[in-house]
Motif scaffolding. Structure first.
Motif, PDB file in Angstrom:
ATOM      1  N   GLN B  56      72.032  62.578  14.718  1.00 44.78           N
ATOM      2  CA  GLN B  56      71.792  63.708  15.630  1.00 44.78           C
ATOM      3  C   GLN B  56      70.619  63.415  16.560  1.00 44.78           C
ATOM      4  O   GLN B  56      70.687  63.658  17.764  1.00 44.78           O
ATOM      5  CB  GLN B  56      71.532  64.996  14.824  1.00 44.78           C
ATOM      6  N   GLU B  57      69.566  62.854  15.994  1.00 46.13           N
ATOM      7  CA  GLU B  57      68.381  62.537  16.797  1.00 46.13           C
ATOM      8  C   GLU B  57      68.713  61.530  17.903  1.00 46.13           C
ATOM      9  O   GLU B  57      68.142  61.572  18.995  1.00 46.13           O
ATOM     10  CB  GLU B  57      67.298  61.962  15.870  1.00 46.13           C
ATOM     11  N   GLY B  59      71.373  61.445  19.474  1.00 46.86           N
ATOM     12  CA  GLY B  59      72.197  62.063  20.511  1.00 46.86           C
ATOM     13  C   GLY B  59      73.694  62.002  20.280  1.00 46.86           C
ATOM     14  O   GLY B  59      74.471  62.414  21.157  1.00 46.86           O
ATOM     15  N   ALA B  62      75.580  65.354  20.750  1.00 47.52           N
ATOM     16  CA  ALA B  62      75.192  66.103  21.952  1.00 47.52           C
ATOM     17  C   ALA B  62      76.258  67.111  22.383  1.00 47.52           C
ATOM     18  O   ALA B  62      75.931  68.174  22.915  1.00 47.52           O
ATOM     19  CB  ALA B  62      74.895  65.126  23.092  1.00 47.52           C
ATOM     20  N   THR B  67      71.915  73.568  16.120  1.00 46.77           N
ATOM     21  CA  THR B  67      70.463  73.683  16.268  1.00 46.77           C
ATOM     22  C   THR B  67      69.868  72.270  16.171  1.00 46.77           C
ATOM     23  O   THR B  67      70.443  71.380  15.539  1.00 46.77           O
ATOM     24  CB  THR B  67      69.860  74.559  15.155  1.00 46.77           C
ATOM     25  N   ASP B  68      68.694  72.094  16.795  1.00 48.86           N
ATOM     26  CA  ASP B  68      68.118  70.748  16.960  1.00 48.86           C
ATOM     27  C   ASP B  68      67.907  69.998  15.651  1.00 48.86           C
ATOM     28  O   ASP B  68      68.007  68.777  15.615  1.00 48.86           O
ATOM     29  CB  ASP B  68      66.754  70.843  17.679  1.00 48.86           C
ATOM     30  N   ASP B  69      67.556  70.734  14.603  1.00 49.48           N
ATOM     31  CA  ASP B  69      67.233  70.052  13.349  1.00 49.48           C
ATOM     32  C   ASP B  69      68.288  70.299  12.276  1.00 49.48           C
ATOM     33  O   ASP B  69      67.998  70.246  11.085  1.00 49.48           O
ATOM     34  CB  ASP B  69      65.857  70.506  12.849  1.00 49.48           C
TER      35      ASP B  69
END
Lengths: 432, 432
Positions: B56-57, B59, B62, B67-69
């Protein structure tokens, strides 16, 4: 613990009536939503809730070793995890801050306005994230009464009961604080005429008068807790109403115990009263007829003298007190419960909740449930308004109160009060 | 769901043997500790664990609304809370990333090195923070076998059993992943000669072969879940060993059900296999002899064809397969279990675990526990090394495996494997 915190002569600069459950000698812990919609950890003196998160932010706990955001949380779990030493330092410090002779906060209006709320301004939450909930069955009177009705008088008390604190696992997800309404549960119950189950709203919704204790992290998986240390792992106590649907329970409970007859709702009072605050009310429990196995041998005064009572209030009506009981009637102590729970190595975490089981006293007007008070409907209870109850009606509110009392001080739990409302009505397809 | 994710012809650029439980058609979810001592959410292909947090980090998600985390967490609860739509988008995307024709990651060595670990390099954790754990009792063969031994043949099956999926609440705090050793529990058991309880290590430690499903947030307190929607709230399944101490259980279980005989340990396999991955193996369960009440009426194919087997391996020995069973033998389906659990309004949260109950098949070598296989010790089992077992010995390892199989693909759970070690020995004062 400095004797000062429990000193019955200490007075606070916050005023309260002499029958308040929350004098400066209590200092319970809870979680509430403030008027600014912030959730914080707090305590209570008289009719005022005190925001411990704000107090900490303002530096009032500078001399107590605490993580920076200890009280700016939505549960007490981390604080409870910190252990007895921390609980005492914090409780003693709170006692000092609110002592009538201490001007630190008393004479600082701006800070006072930030940390003190009237109870009407706050909304109490569940005080802990409850990992596991266990419910004991430790009142001999209750076990005999229920056993007589669910089975028969000859087999009322199972042979194991006198040898250990019998318990079962409850459901954490259905635990709610005082004030939340509860839907009458639907489910299966046996029609005695046809000997077949029928589906519908329970006709026998009941309360159970209980207390519960809340634990801190106590052991690793596999390690028993020695009964001599058991009390060190108990943070404090609350009142608990173990709502029960007797008809659902009776049909489902053999052989694996109560399930849907219990897990529709369990309500607790929102303030956790610490064991340190209860210490002056330590007393002996009933003499144990049979000497238990050694791992259950506890010290002589392992009970507490806590008055308990239950009111039923019909919609728009006045309360009728249904029963008055006392925690000290319980046959098995909290130490014995915790030692038994862990003798097989079962892990106990911060925020676990352990219900006492229904606390029935020796005489009929001290029974802890309507099942017992009305003897399963054979002897309905007459209310103040002239109506009768065998079980709880829709829109009845059940309110439990508990407090300790001696000549000089009263330490109380406040109340747990919830209304029963009609069954959930949105159509569940196929379940009519 | 694009058929591509379950397409048996799809191949991955990560290699694996044809009998692997984790082909690219599986894509289970778990939590592991990486070689850098970071806890992350991951999936598995063949013998490789894939760090979804790192993916995920970098990308790779994308185009999926997350959610980002989402994957940089130590439990799957938030991901599971997000619901079926998110699970599918993520699982489909993972299938695409590892498709043999997709060069996005395949040809990017630096990223590959960051996200892919050999299974030997990681340490599997519990995949979810389990709020509540319920254990059903849904195998008719098991209920009859146990009832015959614990009570008598005439009363083996209680009258309620055929009308609803009987269950009890288990203990969340004692749930552990595969690989953790378990202390033989101590406790009370009845001495039949004296008719008095004695204290000591259990002499009848047993396994129970089960599966379990993990739920998402499903309802508010008071609201039943319609059986037609029940499967939408099931994220996936794991294998579960419901470790049991039969002598402790027998003495304690009446009238409130199993407690210390069960809550010393429950172990689960670490990879949650999604219901989407299991969909090709949907099948009919046993015909229900008695038409259940309407809220339990489910669609015809509500079971799954999952092969299950249990090995016992003595210290330094070779495995003996004790039993082979199948999930499809269960009388009550997962939909029925969830509809029943909530018919009274009981709240179901993300990360709740629901055990199937011991899955015993119709013939003796398909029974799901040693209690049944050895008929409570009357017919000990002979192992490969010539020794016998009625129950589990110290230092025995119990390994459960499960997988689905058809002509074109195998979808497996891996295993849950734990060793029984001697009782905790530090002195518990007063409990000798």
């Amino acid at each position: 613990m400095p004797a000062q915190t429990n000193n019955p002569n200490r007075r606070s600069w916050i005023g309260y009536s002499k029958d308040s459950h929350f004098p400066i000698q209590n200092i319970p812990f809870g979680v509430f939503l403030t008027r600014e919609n912030v959730i914080t950890i707090g305590t209570r003196i008289g009719d005022h809730a005190i925001d411990l998160g704000a107090l900490q932010e303002l530096g009032y706990f500078a001399d107590v070793p605490l993580t920076d955001d200890m009280f700016m949380q939505d549960t007490l779990n981390d604080f409870i995890s910190d252990g007895k030493k921390t609980w005492r330092l914090v409780r003693n410090r709170i006692g000092d801050i609110f002592d009538k002779d201490n001007d630190e906060l008393r004479d600082h209006k701006e800070n006072r306005d930030r940390v003190i709320f009237h109870m009407d301004e706050v909304e109490m939450q569940l005080p802990v994230l409850i990992g596991d909930y266990t419910d004991f069955y430790s009142s001999k009177e209750h076990a005999i009464n229920v056993g007589s009705m669910f089975r028969d008088k000859e087999n009322a008390l199972m042979p194991n009961w006198i040898h250990m604190p019998i318990a079962y696992h409850g459901r954490s997800s259905s635990i709610i604080p005082s004030g939340i309404n509860i839907h009458r549960p639907k489910g299966q119950m046996l029609n005695k005429d046809t000997n077949e189950p029928v589906f519908g709203p329970s006709k026998k919704v009941d309360f159970e008068l209980e207390t519960a204790f809340i634990t801190t992290d106590a052991n690793k998986l596999g390690e028993p807790i020695d009964i001599k240390q058991a009390e060190d792992y108990i943070f404090g106590m609350v009142l608990l109403n173990d709502w029960s649907a007797r008809d659902i329970q009776k049909w489902e409970y053999a052989p694996l115990g109560p399930f849907l007859g219990k897990n529709f709702a369990t309500s607790i009072s929102p303030w956790i009263v610490t064991m340190d605050a209860l210490e002056p009310f330590r007393c002996a429990g009933p003499e144990q007829e049979k000497t238990p196995l050694k791992y259950l041998n506890h010290k002589p005064k392992s009970s507490f003298d806590i008055h308990l009572e239950v009111d039923l209030t019909p919609e728009n009506g006045t309360p009728t007190t249904l029963t008055k009981s006392n925690f000290k009637h319980l046959y098995w102590s909290m130490s014995q419960q915790l030692a038994h729970h862990t003798i097989n190595g079962c892990r106990i975490n911060s925020g676990d909740l352990m219900g006492s089981g229904t606390i029935s006293g020796p005489v009929p007007d001290s029974y802890g449930s309507l099942l017992e008070l009305s003897w399963n409907g054979e002897q309905p209870i007459r209310l103040n308004d002239g109506t009768q109850r065998s079980f709880v009606n829709d829109k009845d509110t059940i309110t439990m109160r508990g407090y300790c009392n001696n000549n000089s001080v009263r330490i109380g739990f406040g109340e747990v009060s919830n209304k029963l409302i009609p069954s959930y009505t949105a159509t569940v397809k196929g379940s009519k």
